[in-house]
Design a protein around this motif. Sequence first.
Motif, PDB file in Angstrom:
ATOM      1  N   GLY A  29      16.660  17.917  45.772  1.00 13.30           N
ATOM      2  CA  GLY A  29      15.314  17.525  46.274  1.00 13.30           C
ATOM      3  C   GLY A  29      14.657  18.643  46.758  1.00 13.30           C
ATOM      4  N   CYS A  30      15.163  19.726  47.342  1.00 10.78           N
ATOM      5  CA  CYS A  30      14.464  20.862  47.623  1.00 10.78           C
ATOM      6  C   CYS A  30      13.983  21.429  46.375  1.00 10.78           C
ATOM      7  N   VAL A  31      14.707  21.604  45.366  1.00 12.79           N
ATOM      8  CA  VAL A  31      14.035  22.268  44.208  1.00 12.79           C
ATOM      9  C   VAL A  31      13.090  21.329  43.126  1.00 12.79           C
ATOM     10  N   VAL A  32      13.013  20.140  43.427  1.00 13.82           N
ATOM     11  CA  VAL A  32      12.223  19.306  42.826  1.00 13.82           C
ATOM     12  C   VAL A  32      10.889  19.512  43.697  1.00 13.82           C
ATOM     13  N   GLY A  33      11.037  19.544  45.039  1.00 10.92           N
ATOM     14  CA  GLY A  33       9.828  19.644  45.860  1.00 10.92           C
ATOM     15  C   GLY A  33       9.155  21.104  45.815  1.00 10.92           C
ATOM     16  N   VAL A  34       9.886  22.069  45.682  1.00  3.71           N
ATOM     17  CA  VAL A  34       9.212  23.312  45.563  1.00  3.71           C
ATOM     18  C   VAL A  34       8.669  23.478  44.242  1.00  3.71           C
ATOM     19  N   VAL A  35       9.228  23.077  43.240  1.00  2.00           N
ATOM     20  CA  VAL A  35       8.646  23.120  41.871  1.00  2.00           C
ATOM     21  C   VAL A  35       7.627  22.070  41.580  1.00  2.00           C
ATOM     22  N   THR A  36       7.629  20.996  42.228  1.00  4.15           N
ATOM     23  CA  THR A  36       6.306  20.260  42.243  1.00  4.15           C
ATOM     24  C   THR A  36       5.073  20.830  42.969  1.00  4.15           C
ATOM     25  N   ALA A  37       5.175  21.454  44.165  1.00  4.04           N
ATOM     26  CA  ALA A  37       4.447  21.976  45.262  1.00  4.04           C
ATOM     27  C   ALA A  37       3.440  23.201  44.255  1.00  4.04           C
ATOM     28  N   MET A  38       4.503  24.050  43.891  1.00  7.20           N
ATOM     29  CA  MET A  38       3.932  25.205  42.986  1.00  7.20           C
ATOM     30  C   MET A  38       3.427  24.991  41.927  1.00  7.20           C
ATOM     31  N   GLY A  39       4.038  24.010  41.073  1.00  7.72           N
ATOM     32  CA  GLY A  39       3.682  23.785  39.780  1.00  7.72           C
ATOM     33  C   GLY A  39       2.118  22.955  39.803  1.00  7.72           C
ATOM     34  N   SER A  40       1.992  22.327  40.865  1.00  6.47           N
ATOM     35  CA  SER A  40       0.713  21.269  41.059  1.00  6.47           C
ATOM     36  C   SER A  40      -0.326  22.498  41.428  1.00  6.47           C
ATOM     37  N   ILE A  41      -0.034  23.467  42.053  1.00  6.57           N
ATOM     38  CA  ILE A  41      -1.220  24.386  42.444  1.00  6.57           C
ATOM     39  C   ILE A  41      -1.400  25.436  41.186  1.00  6.57           C
ATOM     40  N   LEU A  42      -0.544  25.608  40.506  1.00  5.65           N
ATOM     41  CA  LEU A  42      -0.792  26.501  39.363  1.00  5.65           C
ATOM     42  C   LEU A  42      -1.528  25.659  38.486  1.00  5.65           C
ATOM     43  N   VAL A  43      -1.285  24.325  38.299  1.00  5.79           N
ATOM     44  CA  VAL A  43      -1.991  23.562  37.025  1.00  5.79           C
ATOM     45  C   VAL A  43      -3.323  23.488  37.744  1.00  5.79           C
ATOM     46  N   LEU A  44      -3.727  23.209  38.932  1.00  4.29           N
ATOM     47  CA  LEU A  44      -5.101  22.800  39.583  1.00  4.29           C
ATOM     48  C   LEU A  44      -5.687  24.159  39.598  1.00  4.29           C
ATOM     49  N   CYS A  45      -5.074  25.275  39.876  1.00  7.06           N
ATOM     50  CA  CYS A  45      -6.068  26.497  40.051  1.00  7.06           C
ATOM     51  C   CYS A  45      -6.395  26.926  38.723  1.00  7.06           C
ATOM     52  N   GLY A 114      12.247  15.184  52.334  1.00  7.24           N
ATOM     53  CA  GLY A 114      10.675  15.008  51.897  1.00  7.24           C
ATOM     54  C   GLY A 114       9.753  15.757  52.671  1.00  7.24           C
ATOM     55  N   ILE A 115       9.932  15.379  53.907  1.00  8.81           N
ATOM     56  CA  ILE A 115       9.002  15.584  54.834  1.00  8.81           C
ATOM     57  C   ILE A 115       8.924  17.213  55.227  1.00  8.81           C
ATOM     58  N   GLY A 116       9.926  17.817  55.081  1.00  6.13           N
ATOM     59  CA  GLY A 116      10.307  19.229  55.198  1.00  6.13           C
ATOM     60  C   GLY A 116       9.825  20.170  54.142  1.00  6.13           C
ATOM     61  N   ALA A 117      10.266  19.377  52.883  1.00  2.76           N
ATOM     62  CA  ALA A 117       9.744  20.240  51.789  1.00  2.76           C
ATOM     63  C   ALA A 117       8.425  20.319  51.587  1.00  2.76           C
ATOM     64  N   CYS A 118       7.675  19.439  52.074  1.00  2.00           N
ATOM     65  CA  CYS A 118       6.216  19.517  51.715  1.00  2.00           C
ATOM     66  C   CYS A 118       5.498  19.754  52.919  1.00  2.00           C
ATOM     67  N   SER A 119       5.776  19.590  54.201  1.00  2.00           N
ATOM     68  CA  SER A 119       5.003  19.978  55.152  1.00  2.00           C
ATOM     69  C   SER A 119       5.698  20.970  56.373  1.00  2.00           C
ATOM     70  N   HIS A 120       6.476  21.503  56.090  1.00  2.00           N
ATOM     71  CA  HIS A 120       7.304  22.534  56.857  1.00  2.00           C
ATOM     72  C   HIS A 120       7.379  22.138  58.257  1.00  2.00           C
ATOM     73  N   ALA A 121       6.973  23.171  59.324  1.00  2.00           N
ATOM     74  CA  ALA A 121       7.314  22.760  60.791  1.00  2.00           C
ATOM     75  C   ALA A 121       6.351  21.675  61.271  1.00  2.00           C
ATOM     76  N   MET A 122       5.137  21.779  61.008  1.00  2.00           N
ATOM     77  CA  MET A 122       4.279  20.280  61.531  1.00  2.00           C
ATOM     78  C   MET A 122       5.035  19.037  61.288  1.00  2.00           C
ATOM     79  N   GLY A 123       5.482  19.218  60.023  1.00  2.00           N
ATOM     80  CA  GLY A 123       6.282  17.763  59.486  1.00  2.00           C
ATOM     81  C   GLY A 123       7.496  17.580  60.077  1.00  2.00           C
ATOM     82  N   THR A 124       8.051  18.848  60.461  1.00  2.00           N
ATOM     83  CA  THR A 124       9.499  18.296  60.983  1.00  2.00           C
ATOM     84  C   THR A 124       9.253  17.959  62.487  1.00  2.00           C
TER      85      THR A 124
END
Length: 161
Positions: A29-45, A114-124
């Motif tokens: 779950g964490c690997v998928v979250g990180v790859v999705t977050a970073m991959g989407s930023i790379l593609v959008l940029c 899901g919350i921790g993988a995408c929104s760190h301390a505020m989400g926690t």
Amino acid sequence: MERIKRYLRSAAGYLAVCAKWLVLAALVGCVVGVVTAMGSILVLCRLLGLDRAMTMSLLPKSVTMPIATVVAQGHGGTVAVTVAAVVVTGMLGNLCAPLLELFRVKDPMAVGLGIGACSHAMGTAKALELGETEGAMSGLAIGLCGILTTVLALLADFFVI
């Protein structure tokens, strides 16, 4: 007595197998979250034509502030942009966390990861309001995703022009 011993051995074996699967599920779950977050930023940029400095500034947006600033600074990003991206991501994650019920995500482990993988301390903080298990899993996801983001940022250097 022998019957009880056999039952306890089988129950312990069952719990050990369940624990292994839960650890694997959290890691995947964490690997998928990180790859999705970073991959989407790379593609959008790339689609928006942003330069390397801006891409490296936005790349670690989904991890906690200390990790994000070090990753961005180490890869030639602008720390001020990274701080803004991390704060906005955390606030959006905090506001959108209750929407997981709308998508019928009921498992407390999945909600917390899901919350921790995408929104760190505020989400926690929001995950702790939802429940103890959600908060614990969200805290675990912060650490795992921080490590994974740091490692994958090294690989992202090769994909950013």
